[in-house]
Design a protein around this motif. Structure first.
Motif, PDB file in Angstrom:
ATOM      1  N   ASP A 147       5.395 -26.039  52.177  1.00 48.85           N
ATOM      2  CA  ASP A 147       6.471 -25.051  52.149  1.00 48.85           C
ATOM      3  C   ASP A 147       6.897 -24.889  50.698  1.00 48.85           C
ATOM      4  N   GLN A 149       8.795 -22.726  49.305  1.00 46.61           N
ATOM      5  CA  GLN A 149      10.191 -22.356  49.084  1.00 46.61           C
ATOM      6  C   GLN A 149      11.084 -23.594  49.103  1.00 46.61           C
ATOM      7  N   ARG A 150      10.924 -24.414  50.125  1.00 43.26           N
ATOM      8  CA  ARG A 150      11.727 -25.634  50.245  1.00 43.26           C
ATOM      9  C   ARG A 150      11.139 -26.798  49.461  1.00 43.26           C
ATOM     10  N   THR A 152       8.681 -28.813  50.427  1.00 44.32           N
ATOM     11  CA  THR A 152       8.522 -29.914  51.369  1.00 44.32           C
ATOM     12  C   THR A 152       7.244 -29.703  52.170  1.00 44.32           C
ATOM     13  N   GLU A 154       5.853 -31.032  56.192  1.00 40.13           N
ATOM     14  CA  GLU A 154       6.105 -31.828  57.399  1.00 40.13           C
ATOM     15  C   GLU A 154       4.861 -32.641  57.736  1.00 40.13           C
ATOM     16  N   PRO A 162       9.080 -34.677  50.553  1.00 33.71           N
ATOM     17  CA  PRO A 162       9.417 -33.818  49.412  1.00 33.71           C
ATOM     18  C   PRO A 162       8.214 -33.665  48.492  1.00 33.71           C
TER      19      PRO A 162
END
Length: 333
Positions: A147, A149-150, A152, A154, A162
Motif C-alpha cells: 500500500d 499511500q499508507r 504498509t 498486510e 510498516p
C-alpha cells in the motif's frame, strides 16, 4: 544584476542528475568486479536517479501468483538477454557499474541516499535461510501487496508491516586481484549488506578499491527485520536518487553509515563472533578518531549506549553485524 550573477553561479555549481534506467546493457547480474565496463560516468557530487529490479525471474513471480501483466518488462528483458558468462556467480540484478571521476583506491565513496520510491505495488518473501526446518516444503513465494499511500503491507489479517524501503545491496568493485566477486556475500566493498537502517536520508561511506569506484546498486527491500532470517525481506523493485561524492579526506577499512539519529559501524565475517568484534572495534575507532574519546572510554560507551545488532545471517559465507551509536548521547562532542 547581482541576483542574476548569483543565480548563474548557483546553477553552475549545482550537481548534475543522471537518469539510469534498467536495461540488459545497464546491469551487472550477480557480481562486483574491477574489470566491469561502466554503464555511466559521472563527476564527484553528481546525482543518479536509478531504477533497480527485484531479485527474481518472471517465471518465479508467475509461479507465485503475480499476473504476467504486472511483471516489469525490464525484468523480462534482463532475464532473457543477460545469460551465459554475463551472469553470475551471484543472483542479484544490480544496476551499474557507475564510474565516479576522481575516485582512486584508498579514497572513500560517500553515498547519500536522497529518496527511495516504490515503482510496483507488490513484493515477495521466500522461506529458506537460517532455520529452514520451519518452512513448508515446496511452498511458493508469498506475494505481498504494498500500500504505497499508507506505506504498509498486510502480512496476514491483523498483521500489518510498516514499509521502510532500502537497497539491500550498494557497493563498489573489490580490488582487481579479487576477480569477479559474487554479489551474495557482503564485505569491505559493502555490497549485499542488507542493512535496514540505510533508508532515505541516510549516508553510506564505502572504501574504494578500484579506479572510478564502480558503484552498483540493487536488491530492493520494502521492509526487513534485522537478521533477514529466512533469507528474504519483502523483496521488490525500487527507484532511488543518490548523490555520489569522492572523499579524499577519509580513510576507512570497513563501510560506515550515518542516519538522522545514529552513527553506524559494520563488519562481516564467516564467524558471527568475528563480525561482532570487527563492528564493535570499528565503532571504538570512530569514537576515538572523531569524538576524541580514549579507547577505554569509547569501549565503555559502546557497552552502555551502543546497540549491537545482527545485520544478516544468511548471505553466505559472510554474516554481518552493525553497531548503532545514538547521536543524542554525543551532543556535546
Amino acid at each position: 544584476m547581482k541576483a542574476a550573477v548569483m543565480a548563474l553561479i548557483a546553477a553552475a555549481s549545482a550537481p548534475t542528475t543522471h537518469r539510469l534506467e534498467v536495461t540488459p546493457s545497464t546491469v551487472a547480474y550477480g557480481y562486483y568486479w574491477a574489470d566491469a565496463k561502466p554503464v555511466l560516468r559521472i563527476d564527484s557530487g553528481d546525482i543518479i536517479d536509478v531504477d533497480t529490479l527485484l531479485t527474481n525471474t518472471p517465471t518465479g513471480l508467475e509461479k507465485a501468483g503475480v499476473p504476467e501483466a504486472k511483471i516489469q518488462q525490464s525484468l523480462k528483458d534482463v532475464v532473457e538477454q543477460v545469460t551465459g558468462d554475463r551472469k553470475g556467480p551471484g543472483g542479484h540484478i544490480l544496476t551499474g557499474p557507475v564510474y565516479v571521476e576522481g575516485a582512486e583506491p584508498g579514497d572513500v565513496l560517500e553515498v547519500k541516499i536522497l529518496s527511495i520510491s516504490l515503482p510496483i505495488d507488490y513484493g515477495y518473501n521466500g522461506c529458506k535461510g537460517f532455520l529452514p526446518q520451519n518452512c513448508e516444503q515446496d511452498a511458493p513465494y508469498e506475494v505481498l501487496t504494498l500500500d504505497r499511500q499508507r506505506m504498509t503491507s498486510e502480512f496476514l489479517p491483523g498483521i500489518v508491516i510498516p514499509l521502510h524501503p532500502f537497497f539491500g545491496s550498494m557497493g563498489v568493485a573489490p580490488s582487481p586481484e579479487t576477480g569477479r566477486l559474487s554479489s551474495n556475500p557482503p564485505g569491505r566493498h559493502a555490497g549485499n549488506l542488507d542493512n535496514r537502517e540505510l533508508v532515505a536520508g541516510s549516508t553510506l561511506y564505502i572504501p574504494v578499491f578500484a579506479r572510478g569506484a564502480l558503484f552498483e546498486i540493487g536488491d530492493g527491500h520494502a521492509a526487513q527485520g534485522d537478521g533477514e532470517v529466512d533469507q528474504t525481506a519483502i523483496e521488490t523493485s525500487l527507484r532511488g536518487r543518490l548523490q555520489l561524492t569522492v572523499r579524499k579526506d577519509m580513510k576507512l577499512t570497513w563501510p560506515r553509515a550515518e542516519t538522522a539519529t545514529d552513527y553506524i559501524s559494520m563488519a562481516t565475517d564467516p564467524d558471527l563472533a568475528e563480525a561482532a568484534r570487527g563492528a564493535i572495534q570499528e565503532m571504538v575507532d570512530f569514537l576515538v578518531a572523531e569524538k576524541k574519546l580514549s579507547r577505554h572510554q569509547a569501549y565503555q560507551l559502546v557497552s552502555v549506549a551502543g546497540n549491537v545488532a545482527v545485520t544478516q545471517l544468511v548471505d553466505k559465507p559472510n554474516v554481518g553485524v552493525h553497531v548503532r551509536m545514538p547521536k543524542s548521547v554525543l551532543k556535546a562532542k
